[in-house]
Design an enzyme around this catalytic site. Sequence first.
Site, PDB file in Angstrom:
ATOM      1  N   GLY A   7      66.917  48.301   7.127  1.00  0.00           N
ATOM      2  CA  GLY A   7      67.748  48.552   8.298  1.00  0.00           C
ATOM      3  C   GLY A   7      67.685  50.040   8.568  1.00  0.00           C
ATOM      4  O   GLY A   7      68.557  50.802   8.175  1.00  0.00           O
ATOM      5  N   LYS A 184      88.305  53.207   4.031  1.00  0.00           N
ATOM      6  CA  LYS A 184      87.404  53.423   5.172  1.00  0.00           C
ATOM      7  C   LYS A 184      87.679  52.369   6.253  1.00  0.00           C
ATOM      8  O   LYS A 184      87.647  52.664   7.450  1.00  0.00           O
ATOM      9  CB  LYS A 184      85.944  53.352   4.685  1.00  0.00           C
ATOM     10  CG  LYS A 184      84.879  53.450   5.785  1.00  0.00           C
ATOM     11  CD  LYS A 184      84.509  54.871   6.125  1.00  0.00           C
ATOM     12  CE  LYS A 184      83.688  55.047   7.386  1.00  0.00           C
ATOM     13  NZ  LYS A 184      82.272  54.812   7.253  1.00  0.00           N
TER      14      LYS A 184
END
Length: 311
Positions: A7, A184
Amino acid sequence: MHITIVGAGAMGSLFGAKLSVAARVTLLDPWIEHVRAVQDHGLTIVGLDGSEMNLPLTATSDPDTVSEADLGIIFVKSHATQEASQWVSRFLADDGLALTLQNGVGNADTISHVLGRDRAVAGVTSHGATLLGPGRVRHAGQGPTHLGTRPEVADRLSRVVRILREAGFEVHISENLESLVWSKLLINVGINPLTAILRVPNGELLNIPSARVLMSRAVAEAEAVCRAKGIELTYSDPLARVEDVARATAANRSSMLQDVVRGAPTEIEVINGAVVEEGHRTGVDTPVNSCLVELVRALEDSYQVRVDAPG
Ligand code: NAD
């Protein structure tokens, strides 16, 4: 060390470029135009100060051409994590590690399922990147990278940490991965869907009073889910933290906004969707997150029929 980035979009390209000073790097991505551009002209990174750096990197779209790798870094969007893990299984050494720094909850479990728990590690990063086009990526923000460790991966992970530091990353190790991931997550919960629905850069959320209300409610629900799960966050005031990040990244377009603008699937299921799911599991009500999930799903389902111009 041979590192394959699986990716190689915005973040994968950025990490690949930076890591190439300290290790042998291969970029693997099905996006043919990007791979060709890197093969033919190298990868260009537009730095935080606007300066450009061009690097010759190995890039391919065929996982079967990748030689054995010690480390696979998975930087696909969450809907492709399963497939990316299967790609990694074709070239990852038996004692290699697959690392995810993707946003959202659940990617590490998907990777563990395919590659085995002994080969899966995860963390979070404060770096940000934006795709400018084939072969071109902008480094949009920087900050620390935190990796979760466990006894069975500790030795192999410390080699990875050495290489990351050699490549210029600020890396911290933690034994509490859940805390890293959810700390996060709350940032993304407060910023991503609202920027995508309103089509505004991060900082504008602070200038729109009703967006601020929704942000504070979504974050409060996620905080309540963390409390119910016994997750200790890495900061004491979640809303203040989310607002700080929106301020510090005021001009940035969140990845969910970028997805919506280009008509691509978003990561809503593993971000606000994870809050809703864990809320169900722990008996915490999450009406604002449920609504944000449905709105973003509706956006995704209406890409083809959107009215953009007057009349
Ligand atoms: P991106 O869309 O720019 O890149 C994803 C890449 O994955 C694309 O190039 C796509 O072609 C490729 N891909 C799709 N399916 C694949 C497969 N099966 N195998 C290999 N490659 C495949 O996304 P991004 O912005 O780089 O984000 C990647 C991850 O990092 C996401 O989870 C995101 O939430 C997270 N993240 C992004 C940022 C950011 O600033 N962009 C910051 C922190 C974390």
